[in-house]
Design an enzyme around this catalytic site. Structure first.
Site, short mmCIF file in Angstrom:
data_model
loop_
_atom_site.label_atom_id
_atom_site.label_comp_id
_atom_site.label_asym_id
_atom_site.label_seq_id
_atom_site.Cartn_x
_atom_site.Cartn_y
_atom_site.Cartn_z
N GLU A 280 41.42 43.73 55.76
CA GLU A 280 42.00 43.28 55.82
C GLU A 280 42.84 43.82 54.10
O GLU A 280 42.11 43.28 53.08
CB GLU A 280 42.54 42.16 55.65
CG GLU A 280 41.73 41.22 55.02
CD GLU A 280 41.10 41.14 54.56
OE1 GLU A 280 40.02 41.72 55.10
OE2 GLU A 280 40.12 40.68 53.53
N SER B 113 40.53 37.74 36.37
CA SER B 113 39.45 38.84 37.51
C SER B 113 40.64 40.23 38.11
O SER B 113 39.98 41.16 38.46
CB SER B 113 40.02 38.14 38.99
OG SER B 113 41.90 37.45 38.75
N LYS C 232 37.39 43.02 42.83
CA LYS C 232 37.27 43.26 44.54
C LYS C 232 36.18 44.51 44.33
O LYS C 232 35.61 44.48 45.97
CB LYS C 232 38.68 44.03 45.05
CG LYS C 232 39.85 42.72 45.04
CD LYS C 232 39.51 41.38 45.68
CE LYS C 232 40.21 40.31 46.35
NZ LYS C 232 40.19 39.33 46.57
C1 PLP Z 1 43.63 40.10 40.92
C2 PLP Z 1 43.68 39.30 41.58
N1 PLP Z 1 42.35 37.85 41.09
C3 PLP Z 1 42.10 36.80 42.47
C4 PLP Z 1 42.84 37.48 43.71
C5 PLP Z 1 41.92 36.26 44.35
O1 PLP Z 1 40.90 36.52 45.44
P1 PLP Z 1 39.35 35.90 45.12
O2 PLP Z 1 39.89 34.56 45.23
O3 PLP Z 1 38.75 36.22 46.72
O4 PLP Z 1 38.81 36.43 44.03
C6 PLP Z 1 43.18 38.55 43.90
C7 PLP Z 1 43.08 39.21 45.68
O5 PLP Z 1 43.83 39.83 46.11
C8 PLP Z 1 43.10 39.85 42.82
O6 PLP Z 1 44.00 40.35 42.73
#
Ligand code: PLP
Length: 412
Positions: free
Chosen positions: A113, A381, A91
């Site tokens: 948000e 992620s 993020k």
């Molecule tokens: C670690 C992590 N991975 C994935 C996501 C999912 O979001 P996005 O699909 O925008 O990557 C989030 C959302 O808070 C997150 O904190």
């Protein structure tokens, strides 16, 4: 004659667009023109690259998961470790880009948000770094579920505003942020956290997150001398997945896999698998895409063990890539995600975020079916520390409750 707005895609096929109240249009136009002006500006891109490297710790590693590969007995699995970026998830890539832009647009305040709190944390972090005032809107339910992130945001100087409308979760937080923005356009920038919302957010967030895919591409070429045949990422709103996928789109022989929240199962309200049952197209929160909605178009309740994947909509570019059979989506249940969480932790010594555990679970399903000479990249992620209140409750309930009780009674 082409206008400035023709230079950024407003739509992806029939999806995307800018469906907002009149009052918001000037702010979105200012953002669009600001983004167009700065996105390739040498000073802007050099400053962002410097922050990515020296503040965030980029490039994040592309790690060969030798033990997982061996145990699954199929293709070679590489992990892109976004959890090693500052604040523990991808993020920050987007929050930093938008904060730099906000500064150049002369804004002194940012709003955001948040659901799980990761984007709120990233926004509060960049606000602290750039001396911007920061308000984070968060559903009251999420404030309770994700207190460690609420604490960190406050520590960083942000005001966390609990949202008490609707189901008091992410979609209500988005509505509250948009409402506040309309009333405070002059000095405030809205740092939207995923590749969705009204134009230009889907394209701008995608571009900032594409650093993931650009790095992964260069890293795999250096390691293997060829491109992967499979890319896997979890999909909430869609920012980490489109960030990984985008620099590889159009390459022949690559399959793109999105792991959605299959939750407790296929019943309505038990998951957030927008492509699962019968996907419905709608216009919600300023853009056109697939949404989980009832007969009258209202967003349905969702559930996932991971707070970052329980959003009822999905970014418009992913919707279009789904229609074209470019990205394949699979629902991953809470049980499978928790199992993958444990497996990666034990096999590789890497504790993934619960969101990322959905991608790992999809990799675990796919890898054994693929030849050994094929390569897969899985986006991790985020890291799993933030989820301790959920995973410990699920996996070590008694001891965790005893610890919490003891802390409350005897903690100093
Ligand atoms: C670690 C992590 N991975 C994935 C996501 C999912 O979001 P996005 O699909 O925008 O990557 C989030 C959302 O808070 C997150 O904190």
């Amino acid at each position: 004659m082409s206008t400035i707005s023709d230079m950024l895609p407003r739509h992806f096929g029939p999806y995307g667009g800018r469906y907002v109240p009149e009052m918001l249009v000037p702010a979105l136009e200012e953002l669009e023109q600001g983004y167009l002006k700065y996105k390739d500006d040498p000073e802007f891109t050099a400053e962002l690259a410097d922050l990515y490297q020296n503040y965030c710790g980029r490039p994040t590693p592309l790690y060969f998961a030798e033990n997982l590969t061996r145990e699954l007995g199929g293709c070679k699995i590489y992990l892109k470790l976004e959890g090693l970026a500052h604040t523990g998830a991808h993020k920050i890539n987007n929050a930093l880009g938008q904060a730099l832009l906000a500064k150049r647009l002369g804004k002194t305040k940012v709003i955001a948000e948040t659901g799980a709190g990761q984007h709120g944390l990233a926004s509060a972090t960049v606000a602290a770094r750039f001396g911007l005032e920061c308000k984070v809107f968060m559903g009251e339910v999420d404030v309770r579920r994700q207190y460690p992130n609420v604490y960190a945001m406050k520590l960083l100087g942000a005001e966390v505003v609990p949202v008490t409308d609707g189901t008091r979760t992410l979609k209500d937080a988005v509505n509250a942020t948009l409402k506040y923005w309309i009333q405070n356009l002059k000095d405030t920038h809205y740092i939207l956290g995923s590749a969705l919302g009204p134009f230009p957010y889907p394209v701008m967030v995608r571009d900032f997150q594409s650093v993931i895919g650009r790095e992964a591409r260069a890293q795999i070429m250096e390691r293997e001398g060829r491109l992967p045949s499979h890319l896997v990422a979890c999909v909430g709103g869609g920012s980490n997945s489109i960030g990984l996928f985008h620099p590889f789109l159009g390459e022949k022989g690559i399959r793109f896999h999105g792991a959605e929240a299959g939750g407790r199962g296929p019943e309505i309200g038990d998951n957030a698998a927008r492509f699962g049952g019968s996907p419905k197209v709608g216009i919600v929160q300023g853009y056109k895409s697939y949404f989980l909605q009832d007969e009258s178009g209202q967003l349905q309740d969702t559930h996932s063990v991971s707070a970052g994947l329980d959003y009822a909509g999905v970014g418009p570019e992913l919707a279009w890539l789904f229609d074209q059979n470019v990205v394949e989506f699979s629902p991953i249940t809470d049980v499978k995600a928790l199992d993958a969480f444990k497996r990666l932790t034990r096999l590789e010594g890497i504790i993934p975020a619960l969101e990322s555990s959905h991608a790992v679970a999809r990799a675990i399903e796919l890898a054994p079916t693929l030849p050994r000479d094929e390569i897969m990249i899985v986006n991790i992620s985020g890291r799993g520390d933030k989820d301790i209140f959920i995973t410990a409750m699920e996996l070590d309930r008694e001891n965790w409750i005893a610890f919490l009780e003891n802390e409350v009674r005897h903690g100093k």
